[in-house]
Design a protein around this motif. Structure first.
Motif, PDB file in Angstrom:
ATOM      1  N   GLN A 172      52.699  21.609  -6.955  1.00 37.45           N
ATOM      2  CA  GLN A 172      52.366  23.023  -7.019  1.00 37.45           C
ATOM      3  C   GLN A 172      53.255  23.784  -6.045  1.00 37.45           C
ATOM      4  O   GLN A 172      54.211  23.226  -5.510  1.00 37.45           O
ATOM      5  N   ALA A 182      48.079  27.210  -6.556  1.00 35.04           N
ATOM      6  CA  ALA A 182      47.096  26.138  -6.391  1.00 35.04           C
ATOM      7  C   ALA A 182      45.921  26.288  -7.352  1.00 35.04           C
ATOM      8  O   ALA A 182      45.458  25.307  -7.945  1.00 35.04           O
ATOM      9  N   GLN A 183      45.412  27.518  -7.533  1.00 35.62           N
ATOM     10  CA  GLN A 183      44.281  27.692  -8.438  1.00 35.62           C
ATOM     11  C   GLN A 183      44.661  27.369  -9.872  1.00 35.62           C
ATOM     12  O   GLN A 183      43.878  26.769 -10.619  1.00 35.62           O
ATOM     13  N   ARG A 185      46.858  25.191 -10.758  1.00 40.17           N
ATOM     14  CA  ARG A 185      46.928  23.736 -10.862  1.00 40.17           C
ATOM     15  C   ARG A 185      45.540  23.139 -11.028  1.00 40.17           C
ATOM     16  O   ARG A 185      45.345  22.224 -11.850  1.00 40.17           O
ATOM     17  N   VAL A 186      44.566  23.660 -10.284  1.00 39.08           N
ATOM     18  CA  VAL A 186      43.196  23.165 -10.439  1.00 39.08           C
ATOM     19  C   VAL A 186      42.704  23.399 -11.857  1.00 39.08           C
ATOM     20  O   VAL A 186      42.097  22.508 -12.481  1.00 39.08           O
ATOM     21  N   ALA A 199      47.296  15.861  -3.989  1.00 41.55           N
ATOM     22  CA  ALA A 199      48.493  16.699  -3.984  1.00 41.55           C
ATOM     23  C   ALA A 199      49.697  15.852  -3.608  1.00 41.55           C
ATOM     24  O   ALA A 199      49.604  14.930  -2.797  1.00 41.55           O
ATOM     25  N   LEU A 208      44.422  20.540  -2.461  1.00 43.35           N
ATOM     26  CA  LEU A 208      43.883  21.421  -3.484  1.00 43.35           C
ATOM     27  C   LEU A 208      42.388  21.679  -3.314  1.00 43.35           C
ATOM     28  O   LEU A 208      41.771  22.348  -4.145  1.00 43.35           O
ATOM     29  N   ALA A 211      41.412  25.493  -3.237  1.00 46.93           N
ATOM     30  CA  ALA A 211      41.405  26.135  -4.549  1.00 46.93           C
ATOM     31  C   ALA A 211      40.245  25.625  -5.395  1.00 46.93           C
ATOM     32  O   ALA A 211      39.654  26.381  -6.176  1.00 46.93           O
ATOM     33  N   THR A 212      39.915  24.341  -5.245  1.00 44.44           N
ATOM     34  CA  THR A 212      38.786  23.780  -5.989  1.00 44.44           C
ATOM     35  C   THR A 212      37.479  24.455  -5.580  1.00 44.44           C
ATOM     36  O   THR A 212      36.639  24.784  -6.426  1.00 44.44           O
ATOM     37  N   ALA A 223      39.200  16.610  -4.585  1.00 40.17           N
ATOM     38  CA  ALA A 223      40.594  16.798  -4.187  1.00 40.17           C
ATOM     39  C   ALA A 223      40.887  16.089  -2.875  1.00 40.17           C
ATOM     40  O   ALA A 223      40.076  16.096  -1.951  1.00 40.17           O
TER      41      ALA A 223
END
Length: 570
Positions: A172, A182-183, A185-186, A199, A208, A211-212, A223
């Protein structure tokens, strides 16, 4: 695994809803020829004024087993061609409506229930949630006023109670070759059914988890912080690592690209963490491929450029970029050559995704056998024990259930009673879009002791038999591999630029024939003079940003490169 909770998440929407259909398709792509699942479609009448959300398409996806809403992905096609959207940074980027976000040619449904505004017309929708579920395909007429609602129930292809799907190699925005937030990617991971992620940004500590939490996705995904340490000798994943966003590079040590491997490991294994270490894409391209760099020859056990440090927990046999059949077969030989000499590294599969549309998140993936398969209940120790215990199946499509003598699975050891043969029960399951053509059983290295041809089918169970293998004379480990000569559908594999093939690899089951410990491997270990020692680390500060030629490694679909300036990195 199956879950019984319903999760409701609302992304903060922009003032204007993104208009997917306003961006024309730009690639000549054929639709995927897979069976159409039953999907209910309704058109709710009403004027544009009454439709306050502005949306004209709503998609609701549920698990056919328990009626639970499922985070999932909807791919759109118009006039028989998948839509190719060109968000400027190749990410989800633009919120589209309640519980949904836009991807290239896709809508990601964060909770399984989402809305979007698109240009009115007729669309073919492909709804999917990674390899654990069949795809569903539905045609829908999207009105100019009112809203078309599509209700879809996805069929689970195989049960995974006691297992979680992981991707330990995702990139990311902290990476020097990725700009995926990042969000986003989640979102890409959760909608593909990934439950554990590490990551893997080049020479950057990152996590992450933040963002999770922001997206309230902890029930769906666990994560782990990580770093893809990128040296001139190869690339290596380290996780977990101490992550501090206030520090340069997330708190990563200054990376010396010329480090020897032992020094790198000694540096990253400093307290307080107990890190998992993984060799990434070992045959991709030199210098990013460790086995090629050192000149490992599994047939002779020779190493052209020692030391060949093997103090790792895992090796990535399946990689979303290193996806050619000849590459996978070579890495399989590499790994079996190490196993037969007693160097037991756990085989994993990871996507190595750098974008959203290419090298799709979760393809391939690693299944871990864990005590509690709910992501919110996972612990780092459970992940460590699964990897180090080799309770792992790596796959880009099929599911492999392997049991020896009714008790031992991947990573387990079993003592064979006197006079008994080896009873190896194998079940291969796959979703309706995943081909499986062949089964092989390897024993004590690259020797195939059983093989089967698997007929073409869209049934979930492709193979379910107990193979009887004559009692071996010596301790023997068995590795089961399923694969296909038929490529995965490109739109569903996440690679538009080339064919990729489904593989599944179950880590070895160790059969002890004499009851004496330890397990006797068929060949001697590589000598210490070849594998090197563990000297004190060289902490000479070389700039962390030393570039590697990633552009020469990652192959992109031409559609993804449209709009880039000449010479701009992908």
């Amino acid at each position: 695994m199956r879950r019984s909770t319903r999760l409701t998440v609302v992304l903060a929407a922009a003032a204007a809803v993104g208009a997917l259909g306003s961006i024309a398709a730009s690639c000549d792509r054929e639709p995927v020829g897979n069976p159409v699942a039953d999907g209910g479609i309704s058109h709710d009448g009403g004027s544009a004024d009454a439709n306050t959300s502005g949306a004209n398409l709503r998609v609701i996806v549920r698990d056919d087993d328990d009626d639970q809403l499922l985070p999932s992905r909807v791919d759109l096609a118009a006039n028989g061609r998948p839509m190719a959207l060109t968000f400027s940074n190749d990410t989800t980027g633009v919120p589209l409506g309640r519980d949904s976000a836009g991807q290239l040619g896709s809508i990601a449904l964060l909770t399984g229930d989402g809305e979007a505004r698109i240009t009115p017309g007729t669309y073919d929708l492909t709804i999917q949630r990674g390899i654990e579920y069949d795809i569903a395909r539905v045609r829908v007429d999207v009105p100019a006023t009112g809203i078309a609602t599509v209700n879809v129930r996805l069929l689970r292809a195989f049960p995974t109670q006691g297992w979680v799907g992981a991707d330990f190699h995702v990139h990311q925005a902290p990476s020097n070759d990725s700009d995926v937030p990042a969000q986003d990617r989640v979102v890409s991971l959760v909608t593909e059914g990934i439950e554990v992620v590490a990551a893997a940004d080049h020479n950057e500590n990152f996590d992450l988890a933040g963002a999770t939490r922001t997206l309230e996705m902890e029930r769906w995904m666990f994560a782990i912080s990580g770093n893809e340490v990128s040296l001139d000798t190869g690339h290596f994943n380290i996780f977990p690592v101490p992550y501090d966003p206030a520090l340069p590079h997330g708190g990563s040590p200054m990376i010396n690209a010329n480090w020897d491997i032992a020094s790198m490991l000694a540096t990253f294994r400093a307290p307080p963490e107990d890190e998992i270490t993984q060799i990434n894409h070992p045959r991709l391209i030199s210098p990013q491929s460790y086995f090629t760099t050192v000149g490992w020859d599994p047939s002779t056990g020779a190493v052209a450029r020692p030391p060949f440090v093997l103090d790792f927990d895992a090796v990535e046999i399946l990689n979303g970029i290193e996806a050619k059949r000849e590459d996978i077969e070579q890495i399989l030989k590499d790994w079996l050559g190490l196993l037969e000499r007693g160097h037991v590294l756990t085989a994993t599969g990871n996507s190595d995704t750098h974008r959203i549309a290419s090298a799709k998140a979760g393809s391939p993936r690693t299944f871990l056998r864990v005590p509690d398969d709910r992501p919110a209940m996972l612990t780092l120790e459970a992940v460590r024990q699964a990897i180090r215990g080799r309770h792992v199946v790596a796959t880009s499509g099929p599911w492999l259930a392997v049991t020896v003598n009714d008790s031992a699975g991947p990573g387990d050891s079993v003592t064979l009673p006197a006079g008994n043969d080896v009873r190896l029960h194998i079940e291969i399951d796959a979703a309706n879009f995943v081909p499986v053509d062949r089964l092989r059983v390897f024993a004590n290295g690259n020797t195939v002791v059983a093989s089967r041809t698997i007929g073409s089918s869209i049934n979930h169970v492709r193979f379910d038999e107990t193979l009887t293998i004559p009692r071996p004379a010596v301790d023997t480990f068995y590795v089961v591999v399923a694969d296909a000569n038929t490529p995965l559908p490109r739109e569903l594999a996440g690679r538009m630029d080339r064919d990729t093939f489904s593989y599944a690899i179950a880590n070895p089951v160790f059969v002890d024939v004499d009851g004496l410990a330890p397990f006797q491997f068929p060949m001697p270990r590589l000598p210490a003079s070849m594998t090197g020692g563990l000297p004190r680390p060289d902490l000479t500060p070389i700039p962390w940003w030393r570039e590697l030629d990633h552009a020469s490694v990652i192959e992109f679909d031409d559609c993804e490169l449209e709009g880039r300036e000449a010479g701009e990195a992908p």
